[in-house]
Design a protein around this motif. Sequence first.
Motif, PDB file in Angstrom:
ATOM      1  N   GLN A 161       0.830  -1.203   0.000  1.00  0.00           N
ATOM      2  CA  GLN A 161       0.000   0.000   0.000  1.00  0.00           C
ATOM      3  C   GLN A 161       0.869   1.260   0.000  1.00  0.00           C
ATOM      4  N   THR A 162       1.916   1.245   0.813  1.00  0.00           N
ATOM      5  CA  THR A 162       2.811   2.397   0.859  1.00  0.00           C
ATOM      6  C   THR A 162       3.455   2.646  -0.494  1.00  0.00           C
ATOM      7  N   ALA A 163       3.878   1.573  -1.144  1.00  0.00           N
ATOM      8  CA  ALA A 163       4.487   1.709  -2.471  1.00  0.00           C
ATOM      9  C   ALA A 163       3.490   2.308  -3.465  1.00  0.00           C
ATOM     10  N   ASN A 164       2.238   1.881  -3.392  1.00  0.00           N
ATOM     11  CA  ASN A 164       1.210   2.421  -4.283  1.00  0.00           C
ATOM     12  C   ASN A 164       0.969   3.907  -4.040  1.00  0.00           C
ATOM     13  N   VAL A 165       0.917   4.292  -2.761  1.00  0.00           N
ATOM     14  CA  VAL A 165       0.698   5.698  -2.420  1.00  0.00           C
ATOM     15  C   VAL A 165       1.877   6.553  -2.876  1.00  0.00           C
ATOM     16  N   VAL A 166       3.085   6.087  -2.627  1.00  0.00           N
ATOM     17  CA  VAL A 166       4.274   6.828  -3.052  1.00  0.00           C
ATOM     18  C   VAL A 166       4.274   7.011  -4.570  1.00  0.00           C
ATOM     19  N   ALA A 204       3.834   9.825   7.653  1.00  0.00           N
ATOM     20  CA  ALA A 204       3.835  10.888   6.647  1.00  0.00           C
ATOM     21  C   ALA A 204       5.253  11.323   6.319  1.00  0.00           C
ATOM     22  N   TYR A 205       6.104  11.367   7.328  1.00  0.00           N
ATOM     23  CA  TYR A 205       7.506  11.738   7.125  1.00  0.00           C
ATOM     24  C   TYR A 205       8.206  10.726   6.219  1.00  0.00           C
ATOM     25  N   GLN A 206       7.988   9.464   6.479  1.00  0.00           N
ATOM     26  CA  GLN A 206       8.585   8.402   5.666  1.00  0.00           C
ATOM     27  C   GLN A 206       8.140   8.522   4.208  1.00  0.00           C
ATOM     28  N   ILE A 207       6.860   8.776   3.999  1.00  0.00           N
ATOM     29  CA  ILE A 207       6.328   8.879   2.640  1.00  0.00           C
ATOM     30  C   ILE A 207       6.910  10.097   1.931  1.00  0.00           C
ATOM     31  N   CYS A 208       6.976  11.237   2.613  1.00  0.00           N
ATOM     32  CA  CYS A 208       7.552  12.424   1.989  1.00  0.00           C
ATOM     33  C   CYS A 208       9.018  12.210   1.616  1.00  0.00           C
ATOM     34  N   LYS A 209       9.756  11.535   2.461  1.00  0.00           N
ATOM     35  CA  LYS A 209      11.149  11.240   2.137  1.00  0.00           C
ATOM     36  C   LYS A 209      11.240  10.331   0.919  1.00  0.00           C
ATOM     37  N   ALA A 210      10.317   9.363   0.818  1.00  0.00           N
ATOM     38  CA  ALA A 210      10.328   8.448  -0.326  1.00  0.00           C
ATOM     39  C   ALA A 210       9.927   9.158  -1.618  1.00  0.00           C
ATOM     40  N   VAL A 211       8.962  10.054  -1.537  1.00  0.00           N
ATOM     41  CA  VAL A 211       8.542  10.808  -2.726  1.00  0.00           C
ATOM     42  C   VAL A 211       9.652  11.763  -3.157  1.00  0.00           C
ATOM     43  N   ASN A 212      10.287  12.396  -2.167  1.00  0.00           N
ATOM     44  CA  ASN A 212      11.474  13.219  -2.409  1.00  0.00           C
ATOM     45  C   ASN A 212      11.206  14.355  -3.388  1.00  0.00           C
ATOM     46  N   SER A 213      10.225  15.176  -3.048  1.00  0.00           N
ATOM     47  CA  SER A 213       9.871  16.309  -3.907  1.00  0.00           C
ATOM     48  C   SER A 213       9.494  17.511  -3.053  1.00  0.00           C
ATOM     49  N   TRP A 240      10.202  18.220  11.276  1.00  0.00           N
ATOM     50  CA  TRP A 240      10.225  19.637  10.932  1.00  0.00           C
ATOM     51  C   TRP A 240      10.574  19.919   9.475  1.00  0.00           C
ATOM     52  N   ASP A 241      11.562  19.240   8.931  1.00  0.00           N
ATOM     53  CA  ASP A 241      12.016  19.573   7.577  1.00  0.00           C
ATOM     54  C   ASP A 241      11.035  19.150   6.499  1.00  0.00           C
ATOM     55  N   GLU A 242       9.979  18.393   6.870  1.00  0.00           N
ATOM     56  CA  GLU A 242       8.959  18.008   5.897  1.00  0.00           C
ATOM     57  C   GLU A 242       7.598  18.653   6.183  1.00  0.00           C
ATOM     58  N   ILE A 243       7.490  19.443   7.237  1.00  0.00           N
ATOM     59  CA  ILE A 243       6.218  20.103   7.555  1.00  0.00           C
ATOM     60  C   ILE A 243       6.123  21.421   6.793  1.00  0.00           C
TER      61      ILE A 243
END
Length: 308
Positions: A161-166, A204-213, A240-243
């Motif tokens: 599911q995480t892979a699909n969302v990313v 959410a932090y993990q997903i943002c790091k994976a998307v990397n945008s 903090w760095d992804e909020i």
Amino acid sequence: MKRRQFINNVALASVGASFLGGSLKAHAANAFTPAKNKFPLHFAPHDGMFKAHAGTDILDQIQFMADQGFTAFEDNELKGRSLTTQEAMAALLKKHQMTMGVFVAHKIYWKEPNLASGDEDYLNEFLADIKDSVAVAKRIGAKWMTVVPGHVDLRLSKDYQTANVVNALRKACEILEPHGLVMVLEPLNFRNHPGLFLTESPQAYQICKAVNSPSCKILFDIYHQQIQEGNLIPNIEACWDEIAYFQIGDNPGRNEPGTGEINYRNVFKYIHDRGFKGVLGMEHGNSMPDKAGEQAVIDAYLAASNFD
């Protein structure tokens, strides 16, 4: 001034033109009158929060917010408003130098999986909604839009599911990045929204790091995360760095600061001291009705912003 009259004026004039007629004519005549209050952060009220004072017209409400010293505004329902209303809102926000906060960017699936499922039809629908939201954001002068990945898919491992969302979010970023726009992912608590895929700030932090945008960041809703995980300031610090955006509401009750258990003065002080320049959406109700309740909301934000 009535909405129809205001909209007609805006349609005939440029965004920077003067506002004429009715109550807004009086405001234009006092364009340099200082706002009633000074807030150290960009708090953003929403439609209906001050309707006892300002009435139901969205433009009159924005005017009241500006008069009270609020420097931002958010509107979950923005995409459902008419083109002329959006343009009129944009003109009024620009006049008062108010920052436009989030609006909901897409159809949210509260009870069935969409992005987590990996289904191609759901993905295409989501990306079409994102494309539509680009036009809305540019029209209103917004930078941020809310994204909620939807319900969990009980047939799939969480990792799939995480892979699909990313994957879905990366494709959305390809649409948003050229315009400098940002979708903010909002984790929601299990009590108000059971069964959703995205629930916690570390996730959410993990997903943002994976998307990397730069176009995929976190909307940290303090109310939701108090219920879901607590430990608010340490989790804000870790993410903090992804909020890119905050939302507010006390718990229990989801009303203004000071009506529940959260020490908002400390939370706001931390956010302020970190130099946050973005928007903090007031996504909550009023604990009391009528004008007295609306004044209580204003007073609550003044009290919670008194860091000395």
